[in-house]
Design a protein around this motif. Sequence first.
Motif, PDB file in Angstrom:
ATOM      1  N   LYS A  41      76.542 -12.999 -34.767  1.00 32.78           N
ATOM      2  CA  LYS A  41      75.450 -13.790 -34.267  1.00 32.78           C
ATOM      3  C   LYS A  41      75.800 -14.854 -33.747  1.00 32.78           C
ATOM      4  N   MET A  42      75.006 -15.058 -32.261  1.00 32.20           N
ATOM      5  CA  MET A  42      75.110 -16.720 -31.777  1.00 32.20           C
ATOM      6  C   MET A  42      73.770 -17.051 -31.199  1.00 32.20           C
ATOM      7  N   GLU A  43      73.732 -18.302 -31.311  1.00 36.46           N
ATOM      8  CA  GLU A  43      72.710 -19.004 -30.638  1.00 36.46           C
ATOM      9  C   GLU A  43      72.946 -19.025 -29.350  1.00 36.46           C
ATOM     10  N   VAL A  44      72.176 -18.753 -28.455  1.00 38.43           N
ATOM     11  CA  VAL A  44      72.473 -19.404 -26.915  1.00 38.43           C
ATOM     12  C   VAL A  44      71.456 -20.286 -26.525  1.00 38.43           C
ATOM     13  N   ILE A  45      72.255 -21.450 -25.912  1.00 41.28           N
ATOM     14  CA  ILE A  45      71.471 -22.617 -25.416  1.00 41.28           C
ATOM     15  C   ILE A  45      71.606 -22.577 -24.124  1.00 41.28           C
ATOM     16  N   THR A  46      70.659 -22.863 -23.459  1.00 40.40           N
ATOM     17  CA  THR A  46      70.596 -22.964 -21.734  1.00 40.40           C
ATOM     18  C   THR A  46      70.234 -24.028 -21.439  1.00 40.40           C
ATOM     19  N   TRP A  47      70.724 -24.870 -20.559  1.00 38.22           N
ATOM     20  CA  TRP A  47      70.132 -26.048 -19.751  1.00 38.22           C
ATOM     21  C   TRP A  47      70.122 -25.746 -18.468  1.00 38.22           C
ATOM     22  N   PHE A  48      68.813 -26.210 -17.795  1.00 37.44           N
ATOM     23  CA  PHE A  48      68.639 -25.873 -16.289  1.00 37.44           C
ATOM     24  C   PHE A  48      68.714 -27.383 -15.962  1.00 37.44           C
ATOM     25  N   LEU A  49      69.817 -27.493 -14.937  1.00 40.04           N
ATOM     26  CA  LEU A  49      69.947 -28.412 -14.069  1.00 40.04           C
ATOM     27  C   LEU A  49      69.542 -28.503 -12.992  1.00 40.04           C
ATOM     28  N   VAL A  50      69.159 -29.690 -12.169  1.00 39.34           N
ATOM     29  CA  VAL A  50      68.802 -29.651 -10.793  1.00 39.34           C
ATOM     30  C   VAL A  50      69.143 -31.189 -10.123  1.00 39.34           C
ATOM     31  N   SER A  58      75.158 -11.239 -31.727  1.00 40.34           N
ATOM     32  CA  SER A  58      76.485 -10.856 -30.749  1.00 40.34           C
ATOM     33  C   SER A  58      77.511 -11.950 -31.206  1.00 40.34           C
ATOM     34  N   ASN A  59      78.848 -11.495 -31.043  1.00 40.27           N
ATOM     35  CA  ASN A  59      80.050 -12.288 -31.226  1.00 40.27           C
ATOM     36  C   ASN A  59      80.015 -13.135 -30.287  1.00 40.27           C
ATOM     37  N   TRP A  60      80.277 -14.400 -30.339  1.00 44.55           N
ATOM     38  CA  TRP A  60      80.331 -15.292 -29.292  1.00 44.55           C
ATOM     39  C   TRP A  60      81.121 -15.142 -28.161  1.00 44.55           C
ATOM     40  N   LYS A  61      82.419 -14.324 -28.459  1.00 45.58           N
ATOM     41  CA  LYS A  61      83.493 -14.331 -27.400  1.00 45.58           C
ATOM     42  C   LYS A  61      82.835 -13.281 -26.379  1.00 45.58           C
ATOM     43  N   ILE A  62      82.065 -12.487 -26.613  1.00 46.39           N
ATOM     44  CA  ILE A  62      81.602 -11.604 -25.444  1.00 46.39           C
ATOM     45  C   ILE A  62      80.810 -12.199 -24.420  1.00 46.39           C
ATOM     46  N   GLY A  63      80.145 -13.264 -24.714  1.00 48.76           N
ATOM     47  CA  GLY A  63      79.486 -14.046 -23.777  1.00 48.76           C
ATOM     48  C   GLY A  63      80.593 -14.921 -22.716  1.00 48.76           C
ATOM     49  N   ALA A  64      81.385 -15.504 -23.614  1.00 47.85           N
ATOM     50  CA  ALA A  64      82.451 -16.157 -22.684  1.00 47.85           C
ATOM     51  C   ALA A  64      83.335 -15.051 -22.119  1.00 47.85           C
ATOM     52  N   ASP A  65      83.672 -14.115 -22.403  1.00 48.56           N
ATOM     53  CA  ASP A  65      84.515 -13.096 -21.561  1.00 48.56           C
ATOM     54  C   ASP A  65      83.488 -12.746 -20.531  1.00 48.56           C
ATOM     55  N   ASN A  66      82.325 -12.316 -20.704  1.00 47.86           N
ATOM     56  CA  ASN A  66      81.462 -11.971 -19.560  1.00 47.86           C
ATOM     57  C   ASN A  66      81.303 -12.886 -18.572  1.00 47.86           C
ATOM     58  N   PHE A  67      81.119 -14.155 -18.788  1.00 45.43           N
ATOM     59  CA  PHE A  67      81.051 -15.125 -17.849  1.00 45.43           C
ATOM     60  C   PHE A  67      82.580 -15.693 -17.120  1.00 45.43           C
ATOM     61  N   VAL A  68      83.304 -15.582 -17.962  1.00 42.52           N
ATOM     62  CA  VAL A  68      84.577 -15.990 -17.325  1.00 42.52           C
ATOM     63  C   VAL A  68      85.098 -15.111 -16.314  1.00 42.52           C
ATOM     64  N   GLY A  69      84.991 -13.806 -16.714  1.00 42.82           N
ATOM     65  CA  GLY A  69      85.686 -12.993 -15.771  1.00 42.82           C
ATOM     66  C   GLY A  69      85.076 -11.599 -15.323  1.00 42.82           C
ATOM     67  N   ASP A  70      83.956 -11.348 -16.048  1.00 43.34           N
ATOM     68  CA  ASP A  70      83.428  -9.818 -15.836  1.00 43.34           C
ATOM     69  C   ASP A  70      82.441  -9.893 -14.668  1.00 43.34           C
ATOM     70  N   SER A  71      82.934  -9.919 -13.614  1.00 42.11           N
ATOM     71  CA  SER A  71      82.019  -9.436 -12.602  1.00 42.11           C
ATOM     72  C   SER A  71      81.694  -7.922 -12.427  1.00 42.11           C
ATOM     73  N   TYR A  72      82.579  -7.209 -12.640  1.00 42.11           N
ATOM     74  CA  TYR A  72      82.653  -5.853 -12.572  1.00 42.11           C
ATOM     75  C   TYR A  72      81.450  -5.002 -13.237  1.00 42.11           C
ATOM     76  N   HIS A  73      80.867  -5.633 -14.261  1.00 36.08           N
ATOM     77  CA  HIS A  73      79.663  -5.056 -14.889  1.00 36.08           C
ATOM     78  C   HIS A  73      78.324  -5.121 -14.068  1.00 36.08           C
ATOM     79  N   THR A  74      78.416  -6.242 -12.911  1.00 38.46           N
ATOM     80  CA  THR A  74      77.079  -6.308 -12.426  1.00 38.46           C
ATOM     81  C   THR A  74      76.789  -4.949 -11.403  1.00 38.46           C
ATOM     82  N   MET A  75      77.659  -4.110 -11.215  1.00 39.97           N
ATOM     83  CA  MET A  75      77.504  -2.910 -10.425  1.00 39.97           C
ATOM     84  C   MET A  75      76.417  -1.911 -11.385  1.00 39.97           C
ATOM     85  N   VAL A  76      76.766  -2.017 -12.616  1.00 39.58           N
ATOM     86  CA  VAL A  76      76.064  -1.091 -13.502  1.00 39.58           C
ATOM     87  C   VAL A  76      74.972  -1.660 -14.392  1.00 39.58           C
TER      88      VAL A  76
END
Length: 426
Positions: free
Chosen positions: A321-330, A198-216
Amino acid sequence: EEMSQTDMIDYLKESVQPESGAIPAFLLGDPKVYDIEHKKVFLKTWLFIGHESEIANKNDFITRDLAGYSVIISRGADGKIRGLYNMCTHRGMKLCRADAGNKSSFTCPYHGFNFKNTGDCIGVPLQKDLYGEGFDKSGLGLHKIRIESYKGLMFGTWNDEAEPLVDFLGDFKWYLDILVGRAEMEVIGPPQRFIIQSNWKIGADNFVGDSYHTMVTHGSIVKLGMVPSATYSKKGYQIYTKNGHGLNLGTPNPDFAFPEELKDEYKSNLTEEQYDVLSNLKNMIGNIFPNLSFLISHTKVKGQLISNTSVRLWRPVGVDKMEVITWFLVEKNASDDWKRRSRESFILTFSPSGIFEQDDTEVFTDITAAAAGTMPLVKGLTFNYTMGLHRKPVADFIGPGVVFDDKFTEANQRNFYRYWLDLMTS
Ligand code: FES
Ligand code: FE
């Protein structure tokens, strides 16, 4: 016909129209755009490199990618955090090949030069014999990189002229306080890493403002009864600040999804207004420009509502292509049991095996395939980003930024692309 870089920048000025909500598809697939992004975005801005708790002890280090180059982030014996370019100054070998560890110095695998974790060169094999008595190593230190932190989040930049991190974050800090400044936070375990086509901007776009997709996209969780209605993600606020940053606050929430025993710690770290947001929070999803997304979400684990907090990097490794790196914080002061359940709720939802993550990944890869190559540019294919253009921001929200009083709008994506375009065409 091949476009030059200057032609492309001119074409971006003409074809990318965040104000009127027109974003061309080729931004997600054109190799020239990707090259310009590397120079004008990734080599210019602050980029997330990790959390301070990952190097909690003296001489701890991690190696991370900063815009395609390996860097060592190390905590010295003096407790100070330093960023060093992971390149031996003798002949360029990658000095440290481990992801993490504890070391006061690093020895190059090629000819054995030794560097202290401050960057100083402190050892050259057979120095006197090969370089003579008066040899001066002081010019051989590792290249230093600017590292600055905000509430434990460490960022680095290759740009010596970049504004201080706190200025780059600006008003967005108010929300980051809720995310990572509400209590002493720690990262549990090494970050999860996975590759998405995936192109990296799709992830950024999705998290920055795309609540709309959650319904579907995430409709199955409604069918499973995990959330009450398909529009579960509409209620709340969408908020943006300068420099492309934005988030979505899901609110209200009758249940307090954080550890009760930490209420005093939260109150001492947050303003009254921030605490009010935290205690009514249903979820919080956003993106720090360019590619650090974050999330607080709640899941029922064994009948109890548990929050989980994470940050994620959409690290570009190619136009498609992107590498997704996730950090769990607590919360560091939460009970072990609470930490375990919070981590479980994270893994159930946002991880390669999590239900949300799998839904989203399918979408990201299909968009990338559709936007690939030269056809979308030649044909002038353009996406519609006009949702909510007719709406006015609310005037009386308790936090800073431009605020809209429900999350189904694309104001944040327009703000993201506005700043992206500024950098690309500067
Ligand atoms: Fe590192 Fe020669 S390249 S010692
Ligand atoms: Fe999603």
